[in-house]
Scaffold this active site. Structure first.
Site, short mmCIF file in Angstrom:
data_model
loop_
_atom_site.label_atom_id
_atom_site.label_comp_id
_atom_site.label_asym_id
_atom_site.label_seq_id
_atom_site.Cartn_x
_atom_site.Cartn_y
_atom_site.Cartn_z
N VAL A 1 0.84 -1.19 0.00
CA VAL A 1 0.00 0.00 0.00
C VAL A 1 0.88 1.25 0.00
CG1 VAL A 1 -1.76 1.30 1.26
CG2 VAL A 1 -1.84 -1.21 1.22
N LYS A 2 0.60 2.16 -0.92
CA LYS A 2 1.34 3.43 -0.97
C LYS A 2 0.55 4.53 -0.28
CE LYS A 2 3.71 4.76 -4.65
NZ LYS A 2 4.04 5.10 -6.06
N CYS A 3 1.21 5.20 0.64
CA CYS A 3 0.62 6.35 1.32
C CYS A 3 1.51 7.57 1.12
CB CYS A 3 0.48 6.08 2.82
SG CYS A 3 -0.74 4.82 3.25
#
Length: 217
Positions: free
Chosen positions: A82-84
């Site tokens: 997951v990219k934040c």
């Protein structure tokens, strides 16, 4: 150093994967929007091509929404990371997701202090954008050196993913200073194998072979 492809194009991913050298894929909302496809369907197809970390970015900007979105993405496939974004809400989400065993790629990093905070939040990797720094007359590769030193000083396990790569020299410099991962557009990936002396040498070998004296009786 691991080599990732930075793209949302299945065609490019299939071609690069045929080398047997692609370790993972990074995507972002801009790259995905170019494909005109359902995001989750696209991610699942990519996961079926490359057996490695596949970064998928959230588009929410509030921590609770990022966490919800991140959990949904992580459920799609075991290889999803997951990219934040590296904003306060993104760090909150990273802390929560990482505490639940979900790998997080903290993206849009432009300073050593941001990278330090990402590591403390439990990021699986941090993505410094070196090309964008070079564009504004800053030294992108120097940022990579600083982050690597900080992480080594304190034994952080967060990996440094060198992003916004514009040309093969960026890849060379990242490898020389010990970047853990380097992600690049397909065009740059293709350039890594190219050298005019290789092409000229091969052409000479083949032409000499064709011109050899016949050995037939």
């Amino acid at each position: 150093m691991k080599l990732y492809l930075d793209t949302g194009s299945v065609k490019e991913i299939r071609e690069a994967a045929s080398y047997g050298l692609v370790d993972g894929i990074t995507t972002n909302p801009s790259l995905v929007s170019k494909e005109g496809r359902d995001f989750k369907d696209l991610l699942l197809e990519i996961c079926g091509i490359v057996d490695g970390p596949i970064s998928a970015e959230v588009v929410s900007i509030e921590a609770a929404a990022m966490v919800k979105e991140g959990k949904e993405l992580a459920k799609l496939h075991k290889n999803i990371v997951v990219k934040c974004p590296l904003i306060p809400e993104g760090l909150k989400a990273t802390k929560q997701l990482s505490s639940e065993g979900i790998r997080v790629n903290v993206t849009l990093c432009f300073s050593p202090t941001q990278a330090l905070l990402a590591a403390k939040a439990g990021a699986w990797c941090v993505s410094p954008f070196i090309g964008r720094l070079d564009d504004v007359s800053s030294n992108g590769m120097e940022l990579i050196r600083q982050i690597l030193t900080i992480y080594e000083n304190y034994n952080f396990t967060t990996q440094v993913l060198v992003a916004s790569v514009r040309h093969p020299q960026h890849v060379v410099e990242a490898a020389l200073i010990g970047g853990h991962i380097c992600t690049m557009p397909y065009a740059v990936f293709q350039q890594l194998v190219k050298h005019p002396l290789t092409d000229n040498g091969l052409q000479k070998f083949l032409s000499d072979w064709e011109a050899r004296p016949s050995t037939k009786a």
